[in-house]
Design a protein around this motif. Structure first.
Motif, PDB file in Angstrom:
ATOM      1  N   GLY A 191      28.122  16.506  56.676  1.00  0.00           N
ATOM      2  CA  GLY A 191      26.690  16.217  56.642  1.00  0.00           C
ATOM      3  C   GLY A 191      25.814  17.312  57.215  1.00  0.00           C
ATOM      4  N   ARG A 192      26.428  18.410  57.671  1.00  0.00           N
ATOM      5  CA  ARG A 192      25.649  19.536  58.169  1.00  0.00           C
ATOM      6  C   ARG A 192      25.794  20.658  57.150  1.00  0.00           C
ATOM      7  N   PHE A 193      24.732  20.900  56.392  1.00  0.00           N
ATOM      8  CA  PHE A 193      24.742  21.925  55.333  1.00  0.00           C
ATOM      9  C   PHE A 193      25.979  21.742  54.436  1.00  0.00           C
ATOM     10  N   GLU A 194      26.258  20.489  54.108  1.00  0.00           N
ATOM     11  CA  GLU A 194      27.441  20.177  53.290  1.00  0.00           C
ATOM     12  C   GLU A 194      27.074  20.279  51.812  1.00  0.00           C
ATOM     13  N   THR A 195      27.854  21.036  51.060  1.00  0.00           N
ATOM     14  CA  THR A 195      27.529  21.175  49.636  1.00  0.00           C
ATOM     15  C   THR A 195      28.168  20.053  48.828  1.00  0.00           C
ATOM     16  N   VAL A 196      27.443  19.599  47.816  1.00  0.00           N
ATOM     17  CA  VAL A 196      27.973  18.581  46.908  1.00  0.00           C
ATOM     18  C   VAL A 196      28.277  19.306  45.607  1.00  0.00           C
ATOM     19  N   ASP A 197      29.535  19.264  45.226  1.00  0.00           N
ATOM     20  CA  ASP A 197      29.931  20.021  44.042  1.00  0.00           C
ATOM     21  C   ASP A 197      30.563  19.095  43.024  1.00  0.00           C
ATOM     22  N   ALA A 198      29.848  18.870  41.914  1.00  0.00           N
ATOM     23  CA  ALA A 198      30.408  18.037  40.841  1.00  0.00           C
ATOM     24  C   ALA A 198      30.357  18.839  39.542  1.00  0.00           C
ATOM     25  N   GLY A 199      30.570  20.149  39.677  1.00  0.00           N
ATOM     26  CA  GLY A 199      30.645  21.026  38.510  1.00  0.00           C
ATOM     27  C   GLY A 199      29.297  21.483  37.982  1.00  0.00           C
ATOM     28  N   GLN A 200      28.205  21.199  38.705  1.00  0.00           N
ATOM     29  CA  GLN A 200      26.864  21.573  38.212  1.00  0.00           C
ATOM     30  C   GLN A 200      26.580  23.059  38.453  1.00  0.00           C
ATOM     31  N   ASP A 201      25.572  23.612  37.702  1.00  0.00           N
ATOM     32  CA  ASP A 201      25.283  25.038  37.868  1.00  0.00           C
ATOM     33  C   ASP A 201      24.090  25.290  38.802  1.00  0.00           C
ATOM     34  N   THR A 255      23.823  19.609  75.405  1.00  0.00           N
ATOM     35  CA  THR A 255      22.500  19.060  75.173  1.00  0.00           C
ATOM     36  C   THR A 255      21.646  20.053  74.412  1.00  0.00           C
ATOM     37  N   GLY A 256      20.516  19.588  73.882  1.00  0.00           N
ATOM     38  CA  GLY A 256      19.638  20.436  73.074  1.00  0.00           C
ATOM     39  C   GLY A 256      19.116  19.605  71.914  1.00  0.00           C
ATOM     40  N   THR A 257      18.026  20.081  71.309  1.00  0.00           N
ATOM     41  CA  THR A 257      17.431  19.290  70.217  1.00  0.00           C
ATOM     42  C   THR A 257      18.329  19.295  68.987  1.00  0.00           C
ATOM     43  N   ASN A 258      18.798  20.470  68.603  1.00  0.00           N
ATOM     44  CA  ASN A 258      19.624  20.579  67.390  1.00  0.00           C
ATOM     45  C   ASN A 258      20.942  21.286  67.692  1.00  0.00           C
ATOM     46  N   GLY A 259      21.953  20.939  66.921  1.00  0.00           N
ATOM     47  CA  GLY A 259      23.224  21.662  67.018  1.00  0.00           C
ATOM     48  C   GLY A 259      24.263  21.023  67.923  1.00  0.00           C
ATOM     49  N   LYS A 260      23.964  19.886  68.528  1.00  0.00           N
ATOM     50  CA  LYS A 260      24.930  19.279  69.461  1.00  0.00           C
ATOM     51  C   LYS A 260      26.212  18.840  68.740  1.00  0.00           C
ATOM     52  N   THR A 261      26.031  18.112  67.638  1.00  0.00           N
ATOM     53  CA  THR A 261      27.209  17.596  66.925  1.00  0.00           C
ATOM     54  C   THR A 261      28.054  18.761  66.400  1.00  0.00           C
ATOM     55  N   THR A 262      27.388  19.727  65.795  1.00  0.00           N
ATOM     56  CA  THR A 262      28.110  20.867  65.226  1.00  0.00           C
ATOM     57  C   THR A 262      28.860  21.615  66.328  1.00  0.00           C
ATOM     58  N   THR A 263      28.148  21.923  67.419  1.00  0.00           N
ATOM     59  CA  THR A 263      28.763  22.690  68.506  1.00  0.00           C
ATOM     60  C   THR A 263      29.904  21.902  69.152  1.00  0.00           C
ATOM     61  N   SER A 264      29.736  20.591  69.276  1.00  0.00           N
ATOM     62  CA  SER A 264      30.816  19.810  69.914  1.00  0.00           C
ATOM     63  C   SER A 264      32.078  19.846  69.052  1.00  0.00           C
ATOM     64  N   HIS A 265      31.904  19.819  67.736  1.00  0.00           N
ATOM     65  CA  HIS A 265      33.086  19.896  66.856  1.00  0.00           C
ATOM     66  C   HIS A 265      33.752  21.273  66.930  1.00  0.00           C
ATOM     67  N   LEU A 266      32.915  22.302  67.007  1.00  0.00           N
ATOM     68  CA  LEU A 266      33.474  23.659  67.142  1.00  0.00           C
ATOM     69  C   LEU A 266      34.284  23.782  68.431  1.00  0.00           C
ATOM     70  N   ILE A 267      33.701  23.303  69.519  1.00  0.00           N
ATOM     71  CA  ILE A 267      34.394  23.415  70.815  1.00  0.00           C
ATOM     72  C   ILE A 267      35.677  22.592  70.794  1.00  0.00           C
ATOM     73  N   GLU A 268      35.603  21.415  70.184  1.00  0.00           N
ATOM     74  CA  GLU A 268      36.804  20.575  70.138  1.00  0.00           C
ATOM     75  C   GLU A 268      37.928  21.305  69.401  1.00  0.00           C
ATOM     76  N   LYS A 269      37.571  21.972  68.310  1.00  0.00           N
ATOM     77  CA  LYS A 269      38.614  22.687  67.555  1.00  0.00           C
ATOM     78  C   LYS A 269      39.193  23.842  68.386  1.00  0.00           C
ATOM     79  N   ILE A 270      38.316  24.553  69.071  1.00  0.00           N
ATOM     80  CA  ILE A 270      38.785  25.678  69.904  1.00  0.00           C
ATOM     81  C   ILE A 270      39.769  25.167  70.966  1.00  0.00           C
ATOM     82  N   LEU A 271      39.425  24.049  71.580  1.00  0.00           N
ATOM     83  CA  LEU A 271      40.297  23.487  72.622  1.00  0.00           C
ATOM     84  C   LEU A 271      41.611  22.989  72.024  1.00  0.00           C
TER      85      LEU A 271
END
Ligand SMILES: CC(=O)N[C@H]1[C@@H](OP(=O)(O)OP(=O)(O)OC[C@H]2O[C@@H](n3ccc(=O)[nH]c3=O)[C@H](O)[C@@H]2O)O[C@H](CO)[C@@H](O)[C@@H]1O[C@H](C)C(=O)N[C@@H](C)C(=O)N[C@H](CCC(=O)O)C(=O)O
Ligand SMILES: Nc1ncnc2c1ncn2[C@@H]1O[C@H](COP(=O)(O)OP(=O)(O)OP(=O)(O)O)[C@@H](O)[C@H]1O
Ligand SMILES: N[C@H](CCC[C@H](N)C(=O)O)C(=O)O
Ligand SMILES: [Mg+2]
Length: 486
Positions: A334-344, A107-123
């Motif tokens: 969708g969390r700090f995800e970069t979009v890269d289509a060759g732009q500078d 639980t918490g205001t921010n970071g739940k989705t990110t943290t849950s994915h991290l924990i899932e990978k660790i497990l």
């Protein structure tokens, strides 16, 4: 299961007489009733489930749980609170499935989705068969399912646990929203570990005050229980840099593992270095000092990783194995995800839809932006209005080119939402482009080498809800198209 047997879980001190039909399913939506179902009437925010009880009976429901007497020719069991009853019944009907899982709630205001994915990978890396419940989807082993809520109501939740256990899942990670805690959607969940990320402003439309919001989040820690099972200890993983943790520590009898950067903690990150490819720090822990080198950037990512390390330790995984897993994570969609289509110039799509997450994202952007920062930001309709001026103020404070646009206006007038945002502007210049696609195209057209465009608020979402209509909309695809059109 026979009705009387099921009811004894609900009212253990009662004995029951009368009809005792076999209950084949529990449902709270009359459209899902099949013969033999037990129909639970829920007074919702939009409609009253009691109005559908007659239709449920007609479709073959065997009995009804309600908050008032109903004139039906099937048994009607009246209880004070049907949402509460539904949680007890769901847990019993599905055979207490959460007891079969190593269950981690975040639980918490921010970071739940990110943290849950991290924990899932660790497990998963440690050989566990995992499940995940959260904002983006429900995942049972390798299969994913669409979701409506971050934390579903108790019936969906318990049936999901049942499916997980039946599929051989042994460890489940789930996001626990403050709405879910307040409504008791998680009653019956036997958590082994509860994780707290942080508490900042959001959802005041629902909770009204920050005190109430903090109290709701605290329920997760209080509900870990007060008894000790030394074979399987319970843990609360708390952020020592967040003042709410002191209160949560008091409310839980579970073992506490604290983590932090600024304050003393069991797991502490020191000597933080932001590099071009990520973030490095020294982890000080009860197991000694370890170098950690992350692919993710931003101070907030370090917090998410520290919380995940705490959950990993509490799950009995070795510190070196946990660090290895965390170091491999590139990020979450969708969390700090970069979009890269060759732009500078850089284009970043981020799910920051609260004042604090927007500030964090922009502080991180500032670390590498060479010139202009375009921030495209809107605020959701039918959600906390008081965050609108705050988010606009932060966008102006941290960017050279703030652009206010629409998020998901839902039932609200998009122009009025923009007006609410504008109240937070303190004389800085900004642009208002209500059409989100137009706003993204404008920024992409005007960006030059070294600039950064932050597209905030919708992250992984692939839709935009305007009124009752839901359109296809994906910030990442729209940005890519705009770059290709340049
Ligand atoms: C405001 C709120 O929480 N609403 C939730 C609520 O919907 P509701 O009260 O409108 O339900 P309703 O439509 O009035 O229906 C009442 C009852 O009648 C039944 N019904 C309804 C229609 C019908 O034809 N037949 C019928 O039987 C329904 O099945 C239900 O049992 O119950 C639904 C079913 O459980 C939820 O999906 C829905 O979440 C909506 C989508 C929502 O947006 N919720 C947000 C506020 C929320 O909970 N957010 C948190 C995350 C926040 C965060 O992480 O930042 C979350 O956990 O998702
Ligand atoms: N630990 C953190 N502290 C503050 N901000 C964070 C943290 N982690 C992520 N963020 C910011 O918050 C945004 C949302 O992150 P995430 O989806 O992980 O949170 P969440 O709690 O699941 O949100 P939601 O309540 O909408 O489900 C990210 O895009 C990032 O900008
Ligand atoms: N779980 C959050 C998500 C908000 C995402 C944002 N794009 C919006 O629609 O407001 C909520 O339901 O408030
Ligand atoms: Mg989430």
């Amino acid at each position: 299961m026979e009705l009387h047997k099921l009811l004894r879980f609900l009212q253990p001190y009662m004995t029951f007489k009368g009809e005792n039909p076999e209950i084949t399913a529990i449902v709270n939506d009359n459209r899902k009733v099949t013969p033999g179902s037990l129909f639970v009437c829920i007074e919702g925010y939009t409609v009253d489930g009691h109005d559908f009880a007659a239709s449920a009976a007609k479709k073959g429901a065997a009995a009804v749980i309600a908050q008032r007497e109903l004139d039906l020719d099937i048994p009607v069991i009246v209880v004070k609170n049907t949402k509460r009853a539904m949680a007890v019944l769901a847990d019993a009907f599905y055979g207490q499935p959460s007891k079969q899982l190593h269950l981690i709630g975040i639980t918490g205001t921010n970071g739940k989705t990110t943290t849950s994915h991290l924990i899932e990978k660790i497990l998963a890396d440690a050989g566990r068969k995992t499940g995940l419940i959260g904002t983006m989807y429900t995942k049972i082993a390798d299969e994913t399912f669409e979701v409506k809520n971050t934390t579903p109501e108790s019936l969906t939740l318990q049936s999901t646990f049942r499916k997980m256990a039946d599929a051989g899942v042994d460890s489940a990670v789930m996001e626990v929203s403050s709405h879910a805690l307040d409504e008791g959607r998680i009653h019956g969940c036997d958590f082994n570990i509860a994780v707290f990320t942080n508490l900042t402003q959001d959802h005041l439309d629902y909770h009204k005050t920050m005190d109430e919001y903090r109290r709701a989040k605290g329920l997760l820690f209080a509900q870990l229980g007060s008894s000790y099972n030394h074979e399987e200890p319970k843990y609360a993983i708390l952020n020592s840099d967040d003042p709410a943790s002191a209160e949560y520590e008091k409310s839980t009898a579970a073992h506490v593992i604290s983590y932090g950067i600024d304050q003393e903690a069991d797991l502490r990150a020191i000597n933080i270095q932001m590099t071009s490819g990520g973030t490095e720090f020294d982890l000080i822990s009860p197991f000694g000092k370890h170098k950690v080198s992350l692919k993710m950037i931003g101070k907030f990512s370090i917090y998410n990783v520290l919380a995940s390390i705490g959950a990993g330790i509490a799950s009995g995984i070795s510190i070196s194995q946990i660090i290895k897993s965390a170091e491999e994570v590139k990020g979450v969609a969708g969390r700090f995800e970069t979009v890269d289509a060759g732009q500078d110039f850089s284009v970043i799509v981020d799910y920051s839809h609260t004042p604090d997450s927007l500030k964090n994202a922009l502080e991180t952007v500032k670390q590498f932006a060479l010139k202009r920062i375009f921030t495209i930001v809107g605020c959701g309709g039918d959600r906390d209005r008081s965050k609108r001026p705050l988010m606009a103020e932060i966008a102006c404070q941290y960017s050279t080119d703030p652009i206010f646009t629409s998020d998901n206006p839902r039932s609200e007038d998009p122009i009025q939402i923009l007006r609410d945002m504008e109240e937070g502007v303190k004389g800085e210049s900004y642009k208002t482009i209500a059409d989100r696609k137009e706003a993204i195209h404008y920024a992409v057209k005007n960006a030059s080498k070294g600039d950064v465009i932050l597209i905030a608020g919708k992250g992984h979402e692939t839709y935009q809800q305007v009124g009752n209509q839901v359109f296809d909309f994906d910030d990442r695809l729209v940005a890519k198209e705009a770059i290709e059109e340049r």
